[in-house]
Design a protein around this motif. Structure first.
Motif, PDB file in Angstrom:
ATOM      1  N   ILE A  18       0.833  -1.202   0.000  1.00 38.35           N
ATOM      2  CA  ILE A  18       0.000   0.000   0.000  1.00 38.35           C
ATOM      3  C   ILE A  18       0.868   1.251   0.000  1.00 38.35           C
ATOM      4  CG2 ILE A  18      -1.642   1.338   1.379  1.00 38.35           C
ATOM      5  CD1 ILE A  18      -2.819  -1.355   2.312  1.00 38.35           C
ATOM      6  N   SER A 147      -7.027  -0.506   9.796  1.00 30.12           N
ATOM      7  CA  SER A 147      -7.466  -1.808   9.310  1.00 30.12           C
ATOM      8  C   SER A 147      -8.938  -1.987   9.652  1.00 30.12           C
ATOM      9  CB  SER A 147      -6.639  -2.909   9.990  1.00 30.12           C
ATOM     10  OG  SER A 147      -7.207  -4.183   9.802  1.00 30.12           O
ATOM     11  N   PRO A 190      -8.210  -0.341   5.507  1.00 32.82           N
ATOM     12  CA  PRO A 190      -8.374  -1.345   4.456  1.00 32.82           C
ATOM     13  C   PRO A 190      -8.857  -2.678   5.009  1.00 32.82           C
ATOM     14  CG  PRO A 190      -6.174  -0.356   4.422  1.00 32.82           C
ATOM     15  CD  PRO A 190      -6.806  -0.020   5.741  1.00 32.82           C
ATOM     16  N   ILE A 193      -5.915  -6.880   1.554  1.00 33.39           N
ATOM     17  CA  ILE A 193      -5.339  -6.351   0.325  1.00 33.39           C
ATOM     18  C   ILE A 193      -4.254  -7.307  -0.149  1.00 33.39           C
ATOM     19  CG2 ILE A 193      -4.133  -4.404  -0.744  1.00 33.39           C
ATOM     20  CD1 ILE A 193      -6.975  -3.745   0.185  1.00 33.39           C
ATOM     21  N   GLY A 222      -8.967  -6.913  -2.636  1.00 34.79           N
ATOM     22  CA  GLY A 222      -8.502  -5.564  -2.902  1.00 34.79           C
ATOM     23  C   GLY A 222      -7.051  -5.519  -3.344  1.00 34.79           C
ATOM     24  N   VAL A 227      -6.599   1.224  -2.319  1.00 34.88           N
ATOM     25  CA  VAL A 227      -6.430   1.991  -1.086  1.00 34.88           C
ATOM     26  C   VAL A 227      -5.705   3.299  -1.359  1.00 34.88           C
ATOM     27  CG1 VAL A 227      -5.508   1.943   1.265  1.00 34.88           C
ATOM     28  CG2 VAL A 227      -6.366  -0.159   0.218  1.00 34.88           C
ATOM     29  N   ALA A 249     -11.838   1.081   3.391  1.00 35.17           N
ATOM     30  CA  ALA A 249     -11.571   0.723   1.988  1.00 35.17           C
ATOM     31  C   ALA A 249     -11.527  -0.797   1.936  1.00 35.17           C
ATOM     32  CB  ALA A 249     -10.255   1.336   1.534  1.00 35.17           C
ATOM     33  N   THR A 250     -12.713  -1.392   1.957  1.00 33.87           N
ATOM     34  CA  THR A 250     -12.842  -2.844   2.082  1.00 33.87           C
ATOM     35  C   THR A 250     -13.615  -3.485   0.931  1.00 33.87           C
ATOM     36  OG1 THR A 250     -14.896  -2.717   3.338  1.00 33.87           O
ATOM     37  CG2 THR A 250     -12.835  -2.632   4.592  1.00 33.87           C
TER      38      THR A 250
END
Length: 255
Positions: A18, A147, A190, A193, A222, A227, A249-250
């Motif tokens: 990320i 998270s 997130p 990811i 993801g 993200v 951001a899931t």
């Protein structure tokens, strides 16, 4: 007419995953980016080279977060790099992305595991922010990477979830303090990811990958850039009326 001063940023853990995606996003819009890394110098150089190849400016800064004196060491490296590339030590964007996992339930969690996670996931971003706030220009942006774990029960990452919950509480309180300077503070949370941290495990256990993809509204896991787009928005001028918020951001997982 005097040249405009470029926006500047520090992304911790910016060499991979990320963090690297955020570095590339910010660099693509002309931001001068300090790319923090802990151990993998080659990965940091690749991140820097990617920004430069796209016409942007970036430089690496090595510091092992959690080590004695790490915050001051990182801050000095950022100051030196910004002065070299911009003629100033002014900072506009801080993305506290670096973090470690802490995989254990209440029966197996050790004091050493939790201390290490608190040191890197909580103390490092708190005291780095404290150290860098005097350099931050009014109207700056702070984005902390959390998270989904503090919201959804994950007994096997108990310590990790605790540290990210603490980081979110820090974000809200900090937002109230720095708001008069026009500085915003937000958290991006997130879900799973596909980064280096998870890729090998997901490939070895495709059933886990399928389950994770099925949790989202889009039927996929993801990607880091999913993200990074959220972080880039919160780091931009367009987000000036958003502060103290937690943005998931899931892909809609765990709705």
């Amino acid at each position: 007419m005097a040249a405009s001063v470029p926006r500047t940023a520090l992304v911790t853990g910016g060499s991979r995953g990320i963090g690297r995606a955020v570095v590339e996003r910010l660099g693509s819009v002309g931001t001068v980016v300090a790319v923090h890394y802990g151990h993998d110098a080659a990965a940091a150089e690749r991140a820097v080279a990617g920004v430069r190849a796209a016409g942007g400016r970036a430089f690496p800064v090595r510091t092992e977060l959690g080590a004695p004196g790490a915050v001051d060491e990182l801050a000095r490296g950022v100051e030196e790099g910004l002065r070299l590339h911009t003629g100033s030590t002014g900072l506009d964007i801080l993305v506290n992305n670096a973090g470690i996992g802490c995989r254990a339930d209440i029966d197996s969690l050790t004091r050493e595991q939790l201390d290490r996670a608190l040191e890197i996931n909580v103390k490092a971003p708190v005291f780095l922010t404290q150290r860098l706030l005097p350099l931050m220009r009014d109207g700056g942006r702070i984005v902390n990477i959390s998270s989904v774990a503090p919201r959804v029960a994950h007994p096997h990452v108990l310590g990790y979830a605790m540290t990210k919950g603490a980081l979110e509480a820090f974000s809200r309180s900090l937002a109230a303090q720095v708001g008069p300077r026009g500085i915003t503070v937000n958290t991006v949370a997130p879900g799973l990811i596909e980064t280096d941290l998870h890729r090998d495990r997901l490939r070895a256990h495709p059933e886990e990958a399928e389950e994770a993809a099925a949790l989202t509204m889009f039927g996929r896991i993801g990607q880091a850039d999913d993200v990074a787009g959220v972080v880039a928005f919160l780091a931009s001028a367009q987000s000036r009326w958003i502060t103290g918020q937690r943005v998931e951001a899931t892909g809609g997982a765990y709705l």
